[in-house]
Design a protein around this motif. Sequence first.
Motif, PDB file in Angstrom:
ATOM      1  N   GLY A   1       0.801  -1.208   0.000  1.00 45.18           N
ATOM      2  CA  GLY A   1       0.000   0.000   0.000  1.00 45.18           C
ATOM      3  C   GLY A   1       0.838   1.264   0.000  1.00 45.18           C
ATOM      4  N   ILE A   2       0.161   2.398   0.088  1.00 37.60           N
ATOM      5  CA  ILE A   2       0.840   3.690   0.054  1.00 37.60           C
ATOM      6  C   ILE A   2       1.832   3.823   1.208  1.00 37.60           C
ATOM      7  N   ARG A   3       1.406   3.440   2.407  1.00 32.26           N
ATOM      8  CA  ARG A   3       2.288   3.559   3.567  1.00 32.26           C
ATOM      9  C   ARG A   3       3.581   2.766   3.356  1.00 32.26           C
TER      10      ARG A   3
ATOM     11  N   GLN B   1      -4.644  12.402  -7.768  1.00 30.73           N
ATOM     12  CA  GLN B   1      -4.967  11.335  -6.816  1.00 30.73           C
ATOM     13  C   GLN B   1      -6.261  11.674  -6.078  1.00 30.73           C
ATOM     14  N   THR B   2      -6.950  10.637  -5.623  1.00 30.18           N
ATOM     15  CA  THR B   2      -8.210  10.827  -4.911  1.00 30.18           C
ATOM     16  C   THR B   2      -7.965  11.324  -3.492  1.00 30.18           C
ATOM     17  N   LEU B   3      -8.994  11.878  -2.900  1.00 31.35           N
ATOM     18  CA  LEU B   3      -8.905  12.328  -1.521  1.00 31.35           C
ATOM     19  C   LEU B   3      -8.603  11.150  -0.603  1.00 31.35           C
ATOM     20  N   GLN B   4      -9.136   9.993  -0.936  1.00 30.87           N
ATOM     21  CA  GLN B   4      -8.874   8.797  -0.133  1.00 30.87           C
ATOM     22  C   GLN B   4      -7.384   8.442  -0.144  1.00 30.87           C
ATOM     23  N   ALA B   5      -6.764   8.512  -1.327  1.00 34.66           N
ATOM     24  CA  ALA B   5      -5.340   8.193  -1.441  1.00 34.66           C
ATOM     25  C   ALA B   5      -4.495   9.216  -0.689  1.00 34.66           C
ATOM     26  N   VAL B   6      -4.871  10.489  -0.792  1.00 38.32           N
ATOM     27  CA  VAL B   6      -4.133  11.543  -0.088  1.00 38.32           C
ATOM     28  C   VAL B   6      -4.266  11.379   1.423  1.00 38.32           C
TER      29      VAL B   6
ATOM     30  N   PHE C   1       2.093   6.180  -4.901  1.00 42.76           N
ATOM     31  CA  PHE C   1       0.641   5.985  -4.981  1.00 42.76           C
ATOM     32  C   PHE C   1       0.239   4.817  -5.872  1.00 42.76           C
ATOM     33  N   GLY C   2       1.178   4.278  -6.642  1.00 41.55           N
ATOM     34  CA  GLY C   2       0.837   3.237  -7.600  1.00 41.55           C
ATOM     35  C   GLY C   2       0.398   3.856  -8.921  1.00 41.55           C
TER      36      GLY C   2
END
Length: 222
Positions: free
Chosen positions: A2-4, A32-37, A218-219
Amino acid sequence: MGIRERYLQIQEELASLRPEKPPTLIAVSKFQTLQAVTEAVNAGVIHFGENRIQEGLEKFEEWLKPKESPLVLHHIGPVQSGTLRKLFLGYSYAHGVGSLGTLEELLSRAQKEQKKIRYFLQVNLTNEESKHGFDKKELLEILTKKENLSNEFCILEGMMTMGPSDGEPNKTRDVFRELSKIRNEYYPEGKLSMGMSGDYRTAIEEGSDFVRIGSAIFGERN
């Protein structure tokens, strides 16, 4: 992963590539989406990069509201004269100052707003028409007048460049090395913003102080 996990892995790598002074990692969150941020903020990301001024302001509105917000927003696209006034609503850095007109307007606007911003001169060392920025001759002329490049609120941080569009490794290294040589000779106190997901290791080897990494954190976008 994941991002982390990706973010922490890259942070660890940057520290190993230059233990004495790791470069600043800017997570490129454009599109990027708010969720990803949100996931990135929760993972400990501090520096974010956006190339559309308004989109970045809207996306980070809640995090930028507190006066003591730890987040640092970087504008990483070409700075346009017509919209640069919006930079002072939340951005701390502008990486794409690539014309004298834009530079003069930024200096003037900073004094008018009385808000601090740091900026990079964008340099086009590949001479590609698709790329924004000063060519080498223009850059050297500008750097002879460093006393005119900053004021109380608008501070020249250094120079930014990108490698060739085809990503050829040797040409990419040559571009990064050339800007590093220019920095060392003409503006040794300045910092370099070089390197993205595909070439940040080369950029760090050639002296970059800021790397702008999107997909590796972020992928790939769908």
